[in-house]
Scaffold this motif. Sequence first.
Motif, PDB file in Angstrom:
ATOM      1  N   PHE A 606      -5.772  -4.074   5.691  1.00  0.00           N
ATOM      2  CA  PHE A 606      -4.768  -3.740   6.464  1.00  0.00           C
ATOM      3  C   PHE A 606      -4.730  -4.370   8.024  1.00  0.00           C
ATOM      4  N   GLY A 607      -3.551  -5.057   8.200  1.00  0.00           N
ATOM      5  CA  GLY A 607      -3.165  -5.839   9.452  1.00  0.00           C
ATOM      6  C   GLY A 607      -3.187  -4.796  10.603  1.00  0.00           C
ATOM      7  N   ALA A 608      -3.146  -5.474  11.767  1.00  0.00           N
ATOM      8  CA  ALA A 608      -3.382  -4.832  12.952  1.00  0.00           C
ATOM      9  C   ALA A 608      -2.184  -3.906  13.371  1.00  0.00           C
ATOM     10  N   THR A 609      -1.085  -4.209  12.914  1.00  0.00           N
ATOM     11  CA  THR A 609       0.146  -3.503  13.401  1.00  0.00           C
ATOM     12  C   THR A 609       0.140  -2.069  12.634  1.00  0.00           C
ATOM     13  N   PRO A 610       0.364  -1.351  13.572  1.00  0.00           N
ATOM     14  CA  PRO A 610       0.303   0.242  13.313  1.00  0.00           C
ATOM     15  C   PRO A 610       1.323   0.600  12.041  1.00  0.00           C
ATOM     16  N   THR A 611       0.694   1.309  11.027  1.00  0.00           N
ATOM     17  CA  THR A 611       1.625   1.651   9.858  1.00  0.00           C
ATOM     18  C   THR A 611       2.666   2.438  10.433  1.00  0.00           C
ATOM     19  N   ALA A 612       2.699   3.131  11.297  1.00  0.00           N
ATOM     20  CA  ALA A 612       3.793   3.989  11.895  1.00  0.00           C
ATOM     21  C   ALA A 612       4.925   3.115  12.497  1.00  0.00           C
ATOM     22  N   LEU A 613       4.542   1.850  12.958  1.00  0.00           N
ATOM     23  CA  LEU A 613       5.645   1.055  13.386  1.00  0.00           C
ATOM     24  C   LEU A 613       6.509   0.520  12.165  1.00  0.00           C
ATOM     25  N   THR A 614       5.745  -0.032  11.195  1.00  0.00           N
ATOM     26  CA  THR A 614       6.116  -0.583  10.000  1.00  0.00           C
ATOM     27  C   THR A 614       7.017   0.203   9.321  1.00  0.00           C
TER      28      THR A 614
END
Length: 885
Positions: A606-614
């Motif tokens: 899982f990448g560091a970008t929050p899944t809420a944002l994507t």
Amino acid sequence: MLNVTKLTFDHETAPVGLDHAPVFGWQLTGDCRDIRQTMAQLQIAMTPDFAAPVFDELLPGKNSIAVQAAGFAPRALTRYYARVQIKADTAAGLQTSDWSAPGSFVTALLDPEREWRAAFISAEDADTCRESSAGTMVRGDFAVRPGIRAAYACTTALGLYNFYLNGTKVSTDEMTPGWTSYNRRLLYQTYDVTALLHPGTNRAGAMLGAGWYKGVMGLTRARNNYGDRTAFSMQLTLQYDDGTTEIVTTDASWQGTIAPVTFSEIYHGEEYDAALELPGWADAAAPDAAPAGRWHGVETVTYPAAQLYAQAAGKVSVRNRLPAQRIFTTPAGETVVDFGQNMAGRVEITVTGGPGDVAELRCFEELDADGNAYLANLRKARTIMRYKFAQLGTVTWHPQFTYMGFRYALVVQWPGTPRAENFTAYTLHTAMEPAGQFQCSEPLVNGLHHNITWGLKSNFLDVPTDCPQRDERLGWTGDAQIFSETACWLADTWTFYTKWLTDLVADQLPDGGVTDVVPNIEEHHTEGNWLMRTSPYGMSGWADAATIIPWVVYKMYGDASILRNQYASMCRWVDFMTAHTRGDLFTFMTQLGDWVALDAEPGSFFGATPTALTSQAYYALSARILALTASVLGKAADTEKYTAVYKNAKDAFIKSFFDAEGTLTAQTQTAHILALRFDLTPEKWRAKTVQRLLQLLDERGGHLVTGFLGTPYFCAALSENDCLKQAYDLLLKKDFPGWLYQVAQGATTVWEHWDGRRPDGTMWSAGMNSFNHYAYGAVGAWLYSTVLGLGQQAGTAGFAAARLAPRPGGGLNWAEGWHETPLGRYALRWEKDAVKTNVTFSVPANAEAELVLEPGAQVIATDGIAFTNGTARVGSGTYTVQYAK
């Protein structure tokens, strides 16, 4: 001279098996500029002389893409001919073309629920079939009277099949009937078999394999996912000169037996025992070589005719032939054949042996650091092909009901000494005409384009798979949507995507959720795989294939029928997201987000970008696409409704992920890329967001650390925001991680991981290390749209109004390429030296273009074009301009 060329029917040149009236299309050519169609005359007839047209209309206007023949109602199982004549305004005045060369198409059954009479027959034993992956054969005899005018066979199977008439394989199609959501939708194929029949006794036969239907498949490696017995169904319609018709069908009178294919599965390969061959088994004129009792009765299997659908084109076939490049011995003492190219397909062998001798290969992708066969990344897939001799002789053989992803073949057993000339690789993928080519002065970029193209060819085998080699090969929706635009640049994917999107609809859940894989083979198998337990559907970036791909295909082909066909599904998906919002933020189950990004925590995918944002970014994107789709389709109320959904989603994104000073709360490359590329950044904060993205890039030494959701848009997010130099720098990175690193490492396809193989030869984790994974090849769209400069004007589709804006950079001296659109071919070449840049480009007839030179360009030579501030509008033709900068 004005000419009409490339007449198409549902975007295909000669489809066989249409179950509806097609849309028509054509291209124009001429020897002058500014060709604009003003009127077309379309004729449709049942004979090539057009003596008695069944449709003959004048169609005013310039449309030559997806033209409707209003009022034309085709008959079932009929060959139709069509031709077009055009009037056009041109630079040389009004011209009228000759009639085009006739094109033809053949219809299928128009109402299978009512018309399909054939039984599904099986030669498998009901008591043992569940654990068997052996092939079977079925056959039946029938009589043909003299005076046959035409004959059409409609055939399909539960499992895979090859169809024979009088000993001849009926077509070059492979892996039929393809992979669909079988319990909801099964395709059948239609063949014109007139030339294969003769008066008297004829014989039809089919060989069947387990295939996707009942073999081991999916992340859970279950078998019998759709059923446990293979079965074949044929409906043969004989049309006579006297106007009578006879129908021959599969039924309980047919015979069945075991096939020489003793084992065949998608993941594990195929085994063949020549002792079980029956020469002439499908030819009534051949002596019956079967021992007593070999043939036995068949049993019927129930399948609802209402779920049968015609397939007129887009079938799998052999597409390339690659002789072995070398054969060598590894440090471990093993014999390996190298075909020089990673691919999907099969190996054909020519081998001499005697009774009981075996020739066996195992296909694989890579060599390890020591130069030995690297098999670990195949996981449980055995990928074997095994031929057992029955008598002394030389044979040429290949598997029939499987395929492998490979560059190399390990020789496990071989009678005698294997030589390179004994091995030939054949690629298998859906029949798609090439639609684009790109080259430039940097050989490594040309290698990247080659790798992207071969990634497509390797993974577009009936469904858009993630990889062709290991025990997965699934239609992941995320991979498909990420790559869809690039795919349309490279190949004519209209038929491929319309087929697969229909399966997406078939598998869409009642609440509108879209499954992670299509066809959804994991539907009833949630045990044993963490993803199927935690998030089997509804994943942002994956499920958005339901909206993104129809829109991309519409924009590339200019045919709104794909939007009409998918519209209800698109609405259901966006409504699903809206129903699962909290505070206007979409949230549902586990989300993969920026999958396998390099900024992930150690040991995590899982990448560091929050899944809420994507998730919110894709919610906004899908809502925006749906609003645009509704507008194209003239649905004013829905346009207003989904525009409001989009605005709410965008406002919620801004409120949740930007602070009061306009800084994104997630300090990752992907967060900034999506905010810019999806137009989720307020204009007042755009420059700040761009600058922060550049800083994040600099912090990584100019390297990307993005995953599945960020990588495809990185170069575009930069170049669209006046950072062309940084976009080129990113593209041209030759070290890890970067696109050219893989090329420099000898890759011939795109890898799943940037460091699938490290500089020292060691490998990434074998559990997920495909060397043929096209997703990151999505940068290919940027090569065409920006480096080459082929694009479209805002608000247009199908390249009727192109925007040609080449953007030299990165130290490249030249770039050239072309793209075949429904209107014809656009081509462009730019080359530059220290003083000037030359641009040569071609616009197809019935199209127009806006040429936009680099900012600051000083035009030197215009070729008769009028420029205003470096911009000119032109009609069709070929032009060369020169400018200084």
